[in-house]
Write an enzyme that holds these catalytic residues in place. Structure first.
Site, mmCIF file in Angstrom:
data_model
loop_
_atom_site.group_PDB
_atom_site.id
_atom_site.type_symbol
_atom_site.label_atom_id
_atom_site.label_comp_id
_atom_site.label_asym_id
_atom_site.label_seq_id
_atom_site.Cartn_x
_atom_site.Cartn_y
_atom_site.Cartn_z
ATOM 1 N N TYR A 103 75.225 -16.684 22.730
ATOM 2 C CA TYR A 103 76.013 -16.304 21.717
ATOM 3 C C TYR A 103 77.449 -16.084 22.062
ATOM 4 C CZ TYR A 103 77.885 -13.429 17.978
ATOM 5 O OH TYR A 103 78.663 -12.887 16.987
ATOM 6 N N LYS A 106 81.357 -18.083 20.887
ATOM 7 C CA LYS A 106 82.645 -17.293 20.310
ATOM 8 C C LYS A 106 83.570 -17.883 21.226
ATOM 9 C CE LYS A 106 80.871 -15.388 16.656
ATOM 10 N NZ LYS A 106 80.815 -16.222 15.461
ATOM 11 N N SER A 146 84.605 -12.220 18.086
ATOM 12 C CA SER A 146 83.850 -10.898 18.560
ATOM 13 C C SER A 146 84.665 -10.334 19.777
ATOM 14 C CB SER A 146 82.419 -11.059 18.831
ATOM 15 O OG SER A 146 81.676 -10.134 19.337
ATOM 16 N N ASN A 170 70.590 -3.701 17.274
ATOM 17 C CA ASN A 170 71.779 -2.966 17.106
ATOM 18 C C ASN A 170 71.327 -1.388 16.854
ATOM 19 O OD1 ASN A 170 72.682 -5.847 15.497
ATOM 20 N ND2 ASN A 170 73.720 -5.119 17.510
ATOM 21 N N THR A 179 83.103 -9.323 21.953
ATOM 22 C CA THR A 179 82.392 -9.890 23.245
ATOM 23 C C THR A 179 82.934 -10.922 24.139
ATOM 24 O OG1 THR A 179 79.862 -10.458 23.522
ATOM 25 C CG2 THR A 179 81.116 -11.717 22.014
ATOM 26 N N ASP A 224 75.754 -20.736 1.687
ATOM 27 C CA ASP A 224 74.912 -19.972 2.603
ATOM 28 C C ASP A 224 73.754 -20.887 2.596
ATOM 29 O OD1 ASP A 224 73.392 -18.027 4.134
ATOM 30 O OD2 ASP A 224 75.277 -16.916 3.604
ATOM 31 N N ASN A 274 82.585 -3.362 16.666
ATOM 32 C CA ASN A 274 81.084 -3.202 16.143
ATOM 33 C C ASN A 274 81.152 -2.755 14.665
ATOM 34 O OD1 ASN A 274 80.988 -3.149 18.940
ATOM 35 N ND2 ASN A 274 78.861 -2.390 18.857
ATOM 36 N N LYS A 305 73.903 -14.731 15.172
ATOM 37 C CA LYS A 305 74.220 -13.633 15.914
ATOM 38 C C LYS A 305 73.402 -12.883 16.763
ATOM 39 C CE LYS A 305 73.659 -10.493 12.156
ATOM 40 N NZ LYS A 305 74.034 -9.514 11.181
HETATM 41 P P1 NAD Z 1 74.621 -12.652 8.908
HETATM 42 O O1 NAD Z 1 73.594 -13.152 9.735
HETATM 43 O O2 NAD Z 1 74.342 -11.324 8.131
HETATM 44 O O3 NAD Z 1 75.548 -13.738 8.035
HETATM 45 C C1 NAD Z 1 75.554 -14.974 8.301
HETATM 46 C C2 NAD Z 1 75.298 -15.832 7.315
HETATM 47 O O4 NAD Z 1 75.495 -17.025 7.491
HETATM 48 C C3 NAD Z 1 73.680 -15.624 6.581
HETATM 49 O O5 NAD Z 1 73.804 -15.320 5.360
HETATM 50 C C4 NAD Z 1 73.380 -16.914 6.940
HETATM 51 O O6 NAD Z 1 72.354 -17.391 6.436
HETATM 52 C C5 NAD Z 1 74.399 -17.707 6.978
HETATM 53 N N1 NAD Z 1 74.360 -19.052 7.884
HETATM 54 C C6 NAD Z 1 73.872 -19.131 8.970
HETATM 55 N N2 NAD Z 1 73.897 -20.470 9.591
HETATM 56 C C7 NAD Z 1 74.307 -21.227 8.341
HETATM 57 C C8 NAD Z 1 74.279 -22.567 8.279
HETATM 58 N N3 NAD Z 1 74.287 -23.403 9.210
HETATM 59 N N4 NAD Z 1 74.727 -22.959 6.950
HETATM 60 C C9 NAD Z 1 75.086 -22.139 6.028
HETATM 61 N N5 NAD Z 1 74.791 -20.743 6.369
HETATM 62 C C10 NAD Z 1 74.651 -20.505 7.365
HETATM 63 O O7 NAD Z 1 75.838 -11.972 10.091
HETATM 64 P P2 NAD Z 1 77.116 -11.145 9.837
HETATM 65 O O8 NAD Z 1 76.729 -9.791 10.821
HETATM 66 O O9 NAD Z 1 77.589 -11.169 8.794
HETATM 67 O O10 NAD Z 1 78.169 -12.012 10.808
HETATM 68 C C11 NAD Z 1 78.878 -12.935 10.538
HETATM 69 C C12 NAD Z 1 79.945 -13.598 11.334
HETATM 70 O O11 NAD Z 1 80.419 -12.616 12.051
HETATM 71 C C13 NAD Z 1 78.896 -14.358 12.303
HETATM 72 O O12 NAD Z 1 79.651 -15.484 12.911
HETATM 73 C C14 NAD Z 1 78.898 -13.514 13.447
HETATM 74 O O13 NAD Z 1 78.874 -14.142 14.983
HETATM 75 C C15 NAD Z 1 80.255 -12.645 13.443
HETATM 76 N N6 NAD Z 1 80.260 -11.247 14.207
HETATM 77 C C16 NAD Z 1 79.261 -10.445 13.818
HETATM 78 C C17 NAD Z 1 79.285 -9.185 14.298
HETATM 79 C C18 NAD Z 1 78.209 -8.186 13.974
HETATM 80 O O14 NAD Z 1 78.029 -7.260 14.912
HETATM 81 N N7 NAD Z 1 77.556 -8.183 12.811
HETATM 82 C C19 NAD Z 1 80.147 -8.781 15.332
HETATM 83 C C20 NAD Z 1 81.249 -9.787 15.750
HETATM 84 C C21 NAD Z 1 81.323 -10.986 14.993
HETATM 85 C C1 WQD Z 2 75.784 -0.504 20.797
HETATM 86 C C2 WQD Z 2 75.402 0.666 21.609
HETATM 87 C C3 WQD Z 2 73.829 -0.243 23.355
HETATM 88 C C4 WQD Z 2 70.450 0.049 20.292
HETATM 89 C C5 WQD Z 2 76.387 -6.276 19.596
HETATM 90 C C6 WQD Z 2 76.803 -7.693 20.258
HETATM 91 C C7 WQD Z 2 78.201 -8.290 20.201
HETATM 92 C C8 WQD Z 2 78.455 -8.187 18.477
HETATM 93 C C9 WQD Z 2 78.256 -6.679 18.078
HETATM 94 C C10 WQD Z 2 78.260 -9.952 17.508
HETATM 95 C C11 WQD Z 2 75.317 -0.077 23.124
HETATM 96 C C12 WQD Z 2 73.301 1.149 22.439
HETATM 97 C C13 WQD Z 2 71.762 -0.190 20.973
HETATM 98 C C14 WQD Z 2 69.522 1.068 20.652
HETATM 99 C C15 WQD Z 2 71.025 2.093 22.218
HETATM 100 N N1 WQD Z 2 77.781 -8.694 17.826
HETATM 101 N N2 WQD Z 2 71.887 1.034 21.901
HETATM 102 N N3 WQD Z 2 69.870 2.150 21.725
HETATM 103 O O1 WQD Z 2 75.673 -4.367 21.996
HETATM 104 O O2 WQD Z 2 77.943 -3.191 21.413
HETATM 105 O O3 WQD Z 2 77.268 -5.497 20.544
HETATM 106 O O4 WQD Z 2 76.891 -6.385 18.452
HETATM 107 O O5 WQD Z 2 79.372 -10.365 17.869
HETATM 108 O O6 WQD Z 2 78.268 -9.414 20.451
HETATM 109 O O7 WQD Z 2 76.279 -7.760 21.733
HETATM 110 O O8 WQD Z 2 76.008 -3.398 19.807
HETATM 111 O O9 WQD Z 2 74.736 -2.012 18.225
HETATM 112 O O10 WQD Z 2 73.480 -3.644 20.046
HETATM 113 O O11 WQD Z 2 74.755 -1.543 20.909
HETATM 114 O O12 WQD Z 2 71.489 2.914 23.141
HETATM 115 O O13 WQD Z 2 68.423 1.031 20.305
HETATM 116 O O14 WQD Z 2 74.133 1.283 21.534
HETATM 117 O O15 WQD Z 2 73.257 -0.213 24.644
HETATM 118 O O16 WQD Z 2 75.892 0.831 24.110
HETATM 119 P P1 WQD Z 2 76.858 -4.054 21.074
HETATM 120 P P2 WQD Z 2 74.577 -2.838 19.608
#
Ligand code: NAD
Ligand code: WQD
Length: 339
Positions: free
Chosen positions: A149, A153, A124, A199, A126, A32, A179, A86
């Site tokens: 973003y 993906k 995701s 979020n 998404t 990381d 989510n 992200k």
């Molecule tokens: P996060 O930001 O908490 O974790 C990502 C980690 O990667 C962090 O610790 C960051 O410091 C590290 N990082 C980023 N770029 C780096 C680099 N170039 N070199 C080394 N380390 C690096 O995010 P998360 O919520 O744990 O998400 C993890 C993965 O899941 C991501 O790929 C994200 O896109 C994907 N994802 C997240 C969600 C969500 O809602 N959290 C949903 C769908 C997909």
């Molecule tokens: C959830 C619902 C908002 C905040 C995002 C990324 C997606 C994925 C997960 C990484 C929605 C509503 C939110 C607020 C609200 N990440 N909301 N008031 O948008 O489904 O997904 O995170 O891959 O790519 O787009 O998640 O938690 O932002 O929203 O009403 O203050 O809550 O409109 O319907 P989302 P979220």
């Protein structure tokens, strides 16, 4: 004992996955650069598991350093690649930051470990945009991304599929998360949003603890039973366990060398239902107002999880109550023990 590299292992989903890998008996090495996490998370993992993962601080965009790392760690049996940026809104403001980090890190890691990598990739829901049919299956069309973003993906999935097609030694599972919410039951690790959370769940917990004002419900005129938008919320510990299941499948060598799975509960919940679930599971009253729809939001999405349930032998077990109460316990822990 198999050794798994977890990139982004200090992050939200990565840290929970390290804990589940330890629970399943794996050896873990984390890479990381702390660009979106805190070094203290590794101490927290140690408190939970009684041991800490090996750790190398490294920016995965640095090709030379990644190559050097791979040379020094030839004993790695599998990789879970979480490292990426992200934040959807930030990606619209600064697309190159997202394309650079999310692509370079992925390409560098696959190239450095070359032919025989077993890799789990964080994708995701998404990629589906607003699905035409719900629950959405893995074979549903990928829609034009709403943000850079989301585009990272979609294109990363293409990069992986095309590379796997010409290299049978490369074995990849892409997990399309719905989510992720909640925190570890110990409340020692959880999500660490920077600034105002975009979020829903982190905004709710910060509002409840008094760090933010009232929650705005983004839209109440959607074509859903209560008018607010619907998502498939999944407990981060269940999501972490899905990664262990994916690693096990890669180890068995069954299936095609590129596979995609939805990871969710299969059940949709509206924003208003989430507010209600938080209040009933924590006893805390939330202040909220109804506002306009947020740009780029889809009306509703939830996953068909039949394939992951049957093929990975994995099913989400924790319900909304556990998602909300664990998120709240983590927020309270953070207040008492600021990072
Ligand atoms: P996060 O930001 O908490 O974790 C990502 C980690 O990667 C962090 O610790 C960051 O410091 C590290 N990082 C980023 N770029 C780096 C680099 N170039 N070199 C080394 N380390 C690096 O995010 P998360 O919520 O744990 O998400 C993890 C993965 O899941 C991501 O790929 C994200 O896109 C994907 N994802 C997240 C969600 C969500 O809602 N959290 C949903 C769908 C997909
Ligand atoms: C959830 C619902 C908002 C905040 C995002 C990324 C997606 C994925 C997960 C990484 C929605 C509503 C939110 C607020 C609200 N990440 N909301 N008031 O948008 O489904 O997904 O995170 O891959 O790519 O787009 O998640 O938690 O932002 O929203 O009403 O203050 O809550 O409109 O319907 P989302 P979220």
């Amino acid at each position: 004992m198999a050794k798994i590299l977890v990139t982004g292992g200090a992050g939200y989903i990565g840290s929970h996955t390290v804990v589940e890998l330890f629970n399943a008996g794996y050896e873990v090495i984390v890479v990381d650069d702390f660009s979106n996490s805190e070094p203290k998370i590794l101490d927290q993992i140690e408190k939970i598991c009684g041991k800490r993962p090996a750790f190398v601080e490294l920016d995965l965009c640095d090709e030379n350093k990644v190559n050097e790392f791979a040379k020094q760690h030839k004993d790695i049996d599998g990789i879970i690649h979480f490292a990426a940026f992200k934040a959807v809104g930030e990606s619209v403001q600064n697309p190159l930051k997202y394309y650079r980090n999310n692509f370079f890190s992925l390409i560098n890691i696959i190239t450095a470990f070359n032919s025989s990598v077993k890799l789990v990739f964080s994708s995701s829901c998404t990629v589906y945009g607003q699905p035409d049919v719900l629950p959405v299956t893995e074979s549903a069309p990928v829609k034009k991304a709403e943000s850079p973003y989301g585009n990272t993906k979609q294109i990363a999935e293409e990069i992986l599929a095309e590379t796997c097609a010409v290299n049978q030694d490369l074995k990849v599972i892409a997990l399309r998360y719905f989510n992720p919410v909640g925190a570890h039951e110990s409340a020692l690790i959880g999500e660490l949003p920077i600034g105002v959370p975009q979020n829903l769940i982190p905004f709710i917990t910060q509002s409840a603890i008094g760090k933010r004002g009232p929650i705005t419900v983004f839209g109440s005129d959607y074509n859903t039973p209560d008018g607010s938008a619907i998502r498939d919320y999944i407990h981060v510990v269940d999501l972490a366990k899905a990664h262990v299941a994916a690693i096990k499948r890669l180890e068995t060598g069954s299936g095609n060398n590129y596979e995609v799975f939805n990871i969710g509960t299969g059940k949709g919940s509206s924003v208003l239902e989430i507010i209600n679930a938080f209040e009933t599971s924590t006893g805390e009253k939330l202040n909220y107002t109804i506002g306009a729809r947020r740009d780029g939001d889809v009306e509703q999405t939830f996953g068909d999880v039949t394939l992951s349930n049957q093929t990975l032998g994995w099913t989400a077990e924790l319900d909304l109550k556990e998602m909300m109460s664990s998120a709240w316990n983590w927020e309270k822990y953070l207040k008492a023990n600021p990072f």
